[in-house]
Scaffold this motif. Structure first.
Motif, PDB file in Angstrom:
ATOM      1  N   PRO A 108       0.798  -1.309  -0.036  1.00 50.64           N
ATOM      2  CA  PRO A 108      -0.049  -0.109  -0.061  1.00 50.64           C
ATOM      3  C   PRO A 108       0.858   1.411  -0.021  1.00 50.64           C
ATOM      4  N   THR A 109       0.370   2.231  -0.608  1.00 49.95           N
ATOM      5  CA  THR A 109       1.045   3.669  -0.653  1.00 49.95           C
ATOM      6  C   THR A 109       0.127   4.524   0.291  1.00 49.95           C
TER       7      THR A 109
ATOM      8  N   LEU B 242     -10.417   0.040   3.919  1.00 49.90           N
ATOM      9  CA  LEU B 242     -10.529  -1.631   3.797  1.00 49.90           C
ATOM     10  C   LEU B 242      -9.462  -2.088   2.606  1.00 49.90           C
ATOM     11  N   ALA B 243      -9.039  -1.476   1.967  1.00 44.28           N
ATOM     12  CA  ALA B 243      -8.023  -1.902   1.042  1.00 44.28           C
ATOM     13  C   ALA B 243      -6.767  -2.024   1.475  1.00 44.28           C
ATOM     14  N   ARG B 244      -6.420  -1.205   2.604  1.00 46.30           N
ATOM     15  CA  ARG B 244      -5.116  -1.681   3.488  1.00 46.30           C
ATOM     16  C   ARG B 244      -5.455  -2.565   4.367  1.00 46.30           C
ATOM     17  N   LEU B 245      -6.638  -2.500   4.899  1.00 47.27           N
ATOM     18  CA  LEU B 245      -7.107  -3.768   5.765  1.00 47.27           C
ATOM     19  C   LEU B 245      -6.820  -5.139   5.233  1.00 47.27           C
ATOM     20  N   ARG B 246      -7.271  -5.163   4.001  1.00 46.58           N
ATOM     21  CA  ARG B 246      -7.103  -6.560   3.304  1.00 46.58           C
ATOM     22  C   ARG B 246      -5.845  -6.763   2.971  1.00 46.58           C
ATOM     23  N   TYR B 247      -4.922  -5.893   2.915  1.00 48.81           N
ATOM     24  CA  TYR B 247      -3.703  -6.262   2.720  1.00 48.81           C
ATOM     25  C   TYR B 247      -2.963  -6.755   3.773  1.00 48.81           C
ATOM     26  N   TRP B 248      -3.276  -5.820   4.773  1.00 50.09           N
ATOM     27  CA  TRP B 248      -2.381  -6.499   6.242  1.00 50.09           C
ATOM     28  C   TRP B 248      -3.148  -7.818   6.587  1.00 50.09           C
ATOM     29  N   ARG B 249      -4.149  -8.012   6.325  1.00 49.84           N
ATOM     30  CA  ARG B 249      -4.928  -9.364   6.814  1.00 49.84           C
ATOM     31  C   ARG B 249      -4.147 -10.289   6.027  1.00 49.84           C
TER      32      ARG B 249
END
Length: 458
Positions: A194-195, A269-276
């Motif tokens: 993510p950026t 939510l996009a960053r959350l999905r990445y961390w998940r």
């Protein structure tokens, strides 16, 4: 009177007494932190007349999550939140002592229960979840640029943590244990960092149900800080998703709204999905318990259950992230194996005779873990030959080659993934089929966890 030290690993009691300045008057072995650590309740007595009951997690075999540096960060944050950062309002068990050489951490006992799923009153569940999310928001509001935590290392951007974590997982994924699922997931993570992440905050690292104590509508303490680090606040919300694989909570949109209302960061939510996906990749590393050089786990049965679930869920989450549609997995049935009755007798003995007579809670937990292993071995005898035949046929179709047996087919598949000779989509589909079958072998041992999936984010 028996020596309390005899109930602990060699040298641990003396080390705790030196670190805390207190005498250990009593030891009561308990189950440890999840599947990764052992534990004990201690009665401590100081020479000035003070006395306290404490809980100690320890990992003398270094079988748990993290490394020695992670242990030092955990001790540092609990020391800080019990002292100089107490004004932040983040509730923790009071810090007493730590023994880094044996990864032992001693904190005061805090009143409360830890089973959120046992709450029957919807109003209490909602109010408690709201307070928990407010605790995360309070943790994320601590200004670490102005007040870095002594012992947690330098404050760095979240991207630096990601790059280091991906590199660490890739370095660990080597040799005979090289794992195509981990390889494919790391490829995707490396290509999609993510950026525009916010300034780093203190990330609990394992936040969610089961890792906090409560009384009524109020959290009394956040627990299990072994994965604490500086990073993106969305990482804690992602870990909440992982915790919910194993324990119930309120719907995630409700939790996210409570977090934002308490002054937390805007939920991305996009960053959350990445961390998940990143955290799931770390938890899904294949177990090495058949390796004579690997440390023995505190509870092999539960460790294998957690590992199996994480791997199946990772294969599904990776497919979603990569836009790969997963076909149904063939799960051929088979008649009970030749040793079915022996397995049944062993399970009956554990359930009806052994566990009811165990007053030692730690021994009872391990006995139940052994029952999970017996169920797994029974499923391997019954189903694994048919599963291997199905997987061999799928690999032959994908690689357009014939193989003498399943072992040769699986080795060729691994080589094709490592060399990039198979497309990402078919590689992920084969990984998912493999993990679905492994989960089916463990399904009886997993019980109600067998079908668990990530909860909806919106």
């Amino acid at each position: 009177m028996s020596d309390p030290a005899a109930l602990l690993p060699d040298g641990l009691a003396a080390a705790v007494e030196t670190a805390s300045g207190a005498r250990i008057a009593a030891v009561r072995p308990r189950g440890g932190g999840g599947a990764s650590r052992e534990g004990a309740e201690l009665d401590l007595a100081w020479s000035d007349g003070r006395a306290a009951s404490a809980y100690m997690n320890y990992d003398v075999h270094r079988a748990g999550a993290g490394d020695d540096a992670a242990f030092l960060r955990e001790a540092a944050i609990l020391r800080a939140l019990s002292g100089p950062l107490a004004g932040a309002g983040v509730r923790v068990a009071p810090y007493y002592a730590s023994v880094p050489e044996q990864r032992a951490l001693v904190c005061g006992l805090v009143a409360g229960r830890d089973r959120f799923a046992a709450i029957a009153d919807p109003a209490q569940r909602d109010a408690l979840a709201q307070d928990f999310m407010a605790q995360l928001a309070a943790l994320h509001r601590i200004d670490v640029a102005a007040s870095p935590v002594e012992g947690m290392g330098p404050v760095e951007p979240a991207e630096a943590y990601i790059r280091r974590r991906v590199a660490s997982l890739r370095a660990a994924n080597g040799g005979q244990a090289w794992d195509p699922l981990i390889h494919l997931s790391l490829d995707w993570l490396e290509a999609n960092v993510p950026t525009d992440m916010p300034a780093p905050v203190i990330v609990h690292g394992d936040a969610g149900p089961g890792n906090f104590l409560y009384e009524g509508n109020r959290v009394t303490a956040l627990l299990d800080w072994e994965l604490v680090h500086y990073g993106d606040p969305m990482a804690d919300l992602a870990m909440l998703c992982l915790r919910m694989l194993f324990q119930g909570f309120v719907p995630l949109p409700q939790a996210f709204a409570a977090y934002e209302a308490a002054g937390g960061h805007r939920v991305d939510l996009a960053r959350l999905r990445y961390w998940r996906l990143l955290f799931q990749t770390g938890f899904a590393r294949r177990s090495r318990y058949d390796d004579p050089d690997a440390p023995p786990p505190p509870n092999l049965g539960m460790n294998l259950v957690y590992s199996t679930i994480h791997r199946r869920v990772l294969s599904e989450a990776l497919a979603e992230a990569a836009g790969v549609a997963l076909p149904a997995v063939a799960l051929p049935d088979a008649a009970p194996g030749a040793h079915e009755r022996s397995f049944a007798i062993a399970l009956d003995d554990i359930r009806d005779t052994i566990v009811p007579r165990l007053a030692d809670q730690q021994a009872a937990v391990k006995a139940k873990g052994l029952a999970r292993l017996v169920k797994w071995w029974r499923a391997i005898e019954r189903y694994q030959p048919g599963f291997h035949e199905a997987e061999k046929a799928e690999i032959e179709g994908a690689l357009r080659r014939r193989f003498a047996d399943h072992a040769a087919a699986w080795a060729a598949y691994r080589e094709a993934v490592a060399a990039g000779r198979i497309g990402t989509a078919p590689a992920i589909i084969l990984c998912n089929a493999h993990e679905a079958r492994e989960a089916t072998l463990m399904a009886d041992a997993m019980g109600s966890l067998a079908a668990t999936k990530f909860a909806p984010l919106e």
